[in-house]
Design a protein around this motif. Structure first.
Motif, PDB file in Angstrom:
ATOM      1  N   ASP A  35       0.853  -1.180   0.000  1.00 21.67           N
ATOM      2  CA  ASP A  35       0.000   0.000   0.000  1.00 21.67           C
ATOM      3  C   ASP A  35       0.894   1.237   0.000  1.00 21.67           C
ATOM      4  OD1 ASP A  35      -2.279   1.490   0.033  1.00 21.67           O
ATOM      5  OD2 ASP A  35      -3.163   0.445   1.748  1.00 21.67           O
ATOM      6  N   GLN A  49       7.883  -1.312  -8.057  1.00 21.16           N
ATOM      7  CA  GLN A  49       7.747  -2.664  -8.616  1.00 21.16           C
ATOM      8  C   GLN A  49       9.066  -3.121  -9.234  1.00 21.16           C
ATOM      9  OE1 GLN A  49       4.803  -1.274  -7.230  1.00 21.16           O
ATOM     10  NE2 GLN A  49       4.736  -0.315  -9.237  1.00 21.16           N
ATOM     11  N   TRP A  92     -10.051  -7.754   4.330  1.00 19.45           N
ATOM     12  CA  TRP A  92      -9.618  -8.201   2.998  1.00 19.45           C
ATOM     13  C   TRP A  92      -8.469  -7.364   2.474  1.00 19.45           C
ATOM     14  CZ3 TRP A  92      -9.969  -4.449  -0.724  1.00 19.45           C
ATOM     15  CH2 TRP A  92     -10.794  -3.368  -0.435  1.00 19.45           C
ATOM     16  N   LEU A  93      -8.450  -6.082   2.881  1.00 22.04           N
ATOM     17  CA  LEU A  93      -7.427  -5.167   2.368  1.00 22.04           C
ATOM     18  C   LEU A  93      -6.035  -5.601   2.797  1.00 22.04           C
ATOM     19  CD1 LEU A  93      -7.032  -2.333   0.984  1.00 22.04           C
ATOM     20  CD2 LEU A  93      -7.066  -1.402   3.281  1.00 22.04           C
ATOM     21  N   PRO A 117      -3.332 -13.898  -0.548  1.00 17.49           N
ATOM     22  CA  PRO A 117      -3.536 -15.349  -0.659  1.00 17.49           C
ATOM     23  C   PRO A 117      -2.392 -16.157  -0.078  1.00 17.49           C
ATOM     24  CG  PRO A 117      -3.393 -14.295  -2.832  1.00 17.49           C
ATOM     25  CD  PRO A 117      -3.548 -13.226  -1.821  1.00 17.49           C
ATOM     26  N   ARG A 122      -8.071   0.668  -3.695  1.00 15.71           N
ATOM     27  CA  ARG A 122      -6.810   0.164  -3.169  1.00 15.71           C
ATOM     28  C   ARG A 122      -5.720   0.497  -4.173  1.00 15.71           C
ATOM     29  NH1 ARG A 122      -8.545  -5.897  -3.984  1.00 15.71           N
ATOM     30  NH2 ARG A 122      -9.120  -5.095  -5.990  1.00 15.71           N
ATOM     31  N   TYR A 123      -4.502   0.547  -3.686  1.00 15.30           N
ATOM     32  CA  TYR A 123      -3.382   0.927  -4.547  1.00 15.30           C
ATOM     33  C   TYR A 123      -3.071  -0.207  -5.509  1.00 15.30           C
ATOM     34  CZ  TYR A 123       1.422   1.873  -5.970  1.00 15.30           C
ATOM     35  OH  TYR A 123       2.559   2.079  -6.710  1.00 15.30           O
ATOM     36  N   PRO A 162      -0.329  -1.450  -7.920  1.00 19.66           N
ATOM     37  CA  PRO A 162       1.023  -1.262  -8.441  1.00 19.66           C
ATOM     38  C   PRO A 162       1.056  -1.535  -9.939  1.00 19.66           C
ATOM     39  CG  PRO A 162       1.015  -2.751  -6.555  1.00 19.66           C
ATOM     40  CD  PRO A 162      -0.399  -2.566  -6.979  1.00 19.66           C
ATOM     41  N   LYS A 163       1.724  -0.657 -10.680  1.00 18.46           N
ATOM     42  CA  LYS A 163       1.808  -0.813 -12.127  1.00 18.46           C
ATOM     43  C   LYS A 163       3.228  -0.555 -12.577  1.00 18.46           C
ATOM     44  CE  LYS A 163      -2.941   0.292 -13.250  1.00 18.46           C
ATOM     45  NZ  LYS A 163      -3.867   1.282 -13.779  1.00 18.46           N
ATOM     46  N   VAL A 189       0.756  -5.606 -12.445  1.00 18.47           N
ATOM     47  CA  VAL A 189       1.710  -6.666 -12.146  1.00 18.47           C
ATOM     48  C   VAL A 189       0.920  -7.953 -11.905  1.00 18.47           C
ATOM     49  CG1 VAL A 189       3.583  -7.363 -10.624  1.00 18.47           C
ATOM     50  CG2 VAL A 189       3.204  -4.956 -11.103  1.00 18.47           C
ATOM     51  N   ILE A 229       0.306  -9.327  -8.268  1.00 21.50           N
ATOM     52  CA  ILE A 229      -0.518  -8.467  -7.421  1.00 21.50           C
ATOM     53  C   ILE A 229      -1.953  -8.435  -7.928  1.00 21.50           C
ATOM     54  CG2 ILE A 229      -0.826  -6.074  -6.708  1.00 21.50           C
ATOM     55  CD1 ILE A 229       2.311  -6.015  -6.575  1.00 21.50           C
ATOM     56  N   ALA A 277      -3.544 -11.405  -6.509  1.00 19.83           N
ATOM     57  CA  ALA A 277      -3.858 -11.198  -5.094  1.00 19.83           C
ATOM     58  C   ALA A 277      -5.080 -10.302  -4.946  1.00 19.83           C
ATOM     59  CB  ALA A 277      -2.657 -10.579  -4.382  1.00 19.83           C
ATOM     60  N   TRP A 332      -8.150 -12.225  -5.500  1.00 20.98           N
ATOM     61  CA  TRP A 332      -8.399 -13.025  -4.305  1.00 20.98           C
ATOM     62  C   TRP A 332      -9.059 -12.166  -3.225  1.00 20.98           C
ATOM     63  CZ3 TRP A 332      -7.070 -12.954   0.792  1.00 20.98           C
ATOM     64  CH2 TRP A 332      -7.221 -14.157   1.489  1.00 20.98           C
ATOM     65  N   GLN A 333      -8.547 -10.937  -3.080  1.00 16.86           N
ATOM     66  CA  GLN A 333      -9.122 -10.027  -2.085  1.00 16.86           C
ATOM     67  C   GLN A 333     -10.565  -9.671  -2.432  1.00 16.86           C
ATOM     68  OE1 GLN A 333      -6.510  -6.639  -1.981  1.00 16.86           O
ATOM     69  NE2 GLN A 333      -5.219  -7.524  -0.401  1.00 16.86           N
ATOM     70  N   ARG A 362     -13.805 -10.293  -0.154  1.00 13.61           N
ATOM     71  CA  ARG A 362     -14.708  -9.198   0.210  1.00 13.61           C
ATOM     72  C   ARG A 362     -16.146  -9.543  -0.177  1.00 13.61           C
ATOM     73  NH1 ARG A 362     -15.966  -4.157  -2.077  1.00 13.61           N
ATOM     74  NH2 ARG A 362     -14.823  -4.784  -3.925  1.00 13.61           N
TER      75      ARG A 362
END
Lengths: 327, 225
Positions: A167, A190, A230-231, A235, B186-187, B189-190, B196, B199, B202, B205-206, B210
């Motif tokens: 984040d 990244q 969830w945030l 996984p 949510r952030y 990433p790129k 990516v 991510i 993930a 999955w989140q 939710r």
């Protein structure tokens, strides 16, 4: 927090800055513009771009259109003085060139830090803790890297990316609120962690905060109950793999020899240094009680995910280690 | 008892005021004198604090400090601060105390959430445990429902038990209208504008987690754990 370009702190004033050197006219000779710029308060996140990189026209492609008075700005950055002294009739005010030079340097910086040399320099800064640590408590002072939210200048100020919670956070100090995020770019974190996968935090579980009242969990059916777990969950934190992975993990760690985990480096950031270390309670009546939560956390590393990640990146890491040793 | 505290009101405010103006004590709210004067509210604290009587007298400015030598005075002073903190933890979850905390919260007196996507959400102080001497105070963000370290190092020396582990949750149970609207932002990433892979996976999955939770809440099913 809005980005205010006019609050730019860079007012290149050699007379004021280097008055201690005695002769203010030759003061700029003692230190290059780039070194001066990077040592300016609030510019702690910047690394020094090599002159050779800037002198290569190819690396500057397209920047001419983005920066006003490009030539003057470039000369200022590279400390080429003669044209500035000539006072051409169309020469703008020195403060205008300063702003242009800052923008030009920032944009070159964003390109430079994703080159091999730039990544190496940023890595040194990262390990020295120049970028600070994640403010989130459950990230346990994971080191962060600077990033932008846009590659276009003047959109937003610099932010910090935490590889643990994936984040972004605002820097703790307000002096960074005037540093443009585009000077670091959106891709940097990244690329940085793909280049240095051994810097990725390991052994810290993806914990999330559980709200409690008098020790009892707040029900998720309550209006004020937890809604955002969830945030903070990923996984990999749920994949409890078989024991075989853990053994691979151990052998890999011993094979690597040195532990380059960034969290083993003592943070130097004054604002965060005191946190999570044994707290200096000035109320001496309270004996320091064993910090069971923290030791419990470190005692149960997320080794399954750790092994997975290490395994997949083993070859890359070996290559990087070699290049690092060679350089 | 009420008469008592009124007659010495000016003096009683003196120690507390000094304490609240100390650097690092910005998160504390002032405890009503009546609350401290009611011994029922202090039940059990005498076993928690050394020199309890003297410390209590110091808070109430009843203590004749000239009768003490320097070393004793220091010990009593420390005990008084500790006692004030422990009373504070009890006081802030009373309705009057919560009101005072909320006034501070509404002006951002406890700071703003450092998470970019929380858009400067106001924070509330929270302890990780109610036992003193274990963890310094943390800040709770009601938007991302997470806890953060205070920005300033001087707050790292303030005990979290002086605020208690229940404070923010108690406040939002009592005032559900103040709960900020949650966002799923949510952030992402790129790299050069491209997501990516790892991510993005993930995040899917989140999203699933939710959605499952949302479904569970609508059906009213209690989770297994």
């Amino acid at each position: 927090m809005s980005y205010l370009p006019e609050q730019s702190p860079a007012h290149y004033d050699p007379n004021a800055e280097f008055s201690d050197s005695g002769d203010s006219d030759t003061g700029t000779d003692s230190i290059s513009w780039i070194s001066w710029f990077c040592s300016y308060t609030g510019h702690e996140y910047f690394t020094e771009v090599m002159d050779e990189y800037i002198e290569d026209e190819f690396n500057m492609t397209g920047l001419r259109q983005m920066v006003p008075y490009y030539n003057y700005a470039l000369e200022m950055i590279l400390d080429i003085e003669e044209d500035l002294d000539n006072e051409l009739p169309d020469m703008p005010d020195v403060h205008v060139i300063e702003n242009s030079a800052e923008r030009l340097y920032g944009l070159v910086h964003a390109r430079y830090i994703i080159t091999r040399q730039g990544l190496q320099q940023m890595s040194d800064k990262y390990l020295a803790g120049h970028f600070g640590t994640c403010p989130r408590f459950l990230c346990h002072n994971t080191f962060v890297v600077p990033c932008g939210r846009s590659d276009t200048p003047s959109v937003d100020s610099v932010k910090l990316y935490c590889p643990q919670c994936k984040d972004i956070y605002s820097p703790a100090s307000t002096r960074f609120s005037s540093v443009d995020g585009a000077y670091f770019g959106t891709s940097f974190p990244q690329i940085f962690f793909m280049t240095f996968p051994n810097y990725l935090p390991t052994g810290v579980p993806n914990d999330y905060y559980v709200p409690r009242i008098y020790g009892f969990k707040v029900s998720e059916h309550s209006k004020a109950g937890p809604r955002m777990e969830w945030l903070r969950q990923f996984p990999e934190s749920f994949e409890e793999d078989e024991d075989g992975d853990e053994e691979i993990d151990v052998s890999l760690r011993s094979a690597n020899g040195e532990d380059t985990s960034p969290r083993t480096v003592a943070p130097v950031d004054e604002a965060t240094a005191a946190d999570d270390q044994p707290v200096d309670y000035d109320q001496g009546a309270m004996p320091p009680v064993k910090d069971d939560q923290r030791s419990g956390v470190s005692a149960t590393p997320d080794s399954a995910a750790d092994a997975q990640r290490q395994n997949s990146t083993k070859d890359i890491m070996a290559g990087i280690e070699q290049t690092r040793l060679a350089s | 008892m009420l008469d008592d505290s009124n007659s010495e009101g000016d003096y009683a405010r003196y120690w507390a005021e000094w304490f609240l103006y100390l650097k690092g004590n910005e998160y504390f709210v002032e405890i009503d004198e009546d609350y401290i004067a009611d011994r029922f509210n202090l039940t059990g604290l005498n076993s928690e604090v050394e020199h309890y009587q003297a410390a209590l007298q110091m808070i109430a400015d009843d203590l004749d400090e000239s009768a003490l030598d320097e070393a004793t005075r220091e010990v009593v002073d420390r005990s008084a601060r500790h006692l004030y903190g422990l009373i504070h933890a009890r006081y802030v979850i009373t309705s009057r105390g919560m009101q005072k905390v909320l006034e501070k919260y509404k002006t951002g007196g406890f700071g703003r959430c450092p998470r970019v996507l929380c858009n400067n959400q106001s924070l509330l102080p929270v302890g990780l445990t109610d036992v003193p001497g274990i963890h310094p105070v943390k800040l709770y963000c009601p938007h991302c429902q997470d806890i953060y370290n205070p920005k300033s190092a001087r707050h790292a020396a303030i005990d979290g038990a002086y605020f208690g582990s229940s404070l923010p949750h108690m406040i939002f149970q009592t005032h559900p209208s103040l709960i900020p609207t949650k966002s799923a932002a949510r952030y992402e990433p790129k790299i050069f504008g491209f997501k990516v892979h790892e991510i993005a996976e993930a995040h899917r999955w989140q999203d699933k987690a939710r959605a499952e939770k949302q479904e569970r809440l609508e059906k009213g099913v209690t989770p297994a754990n």
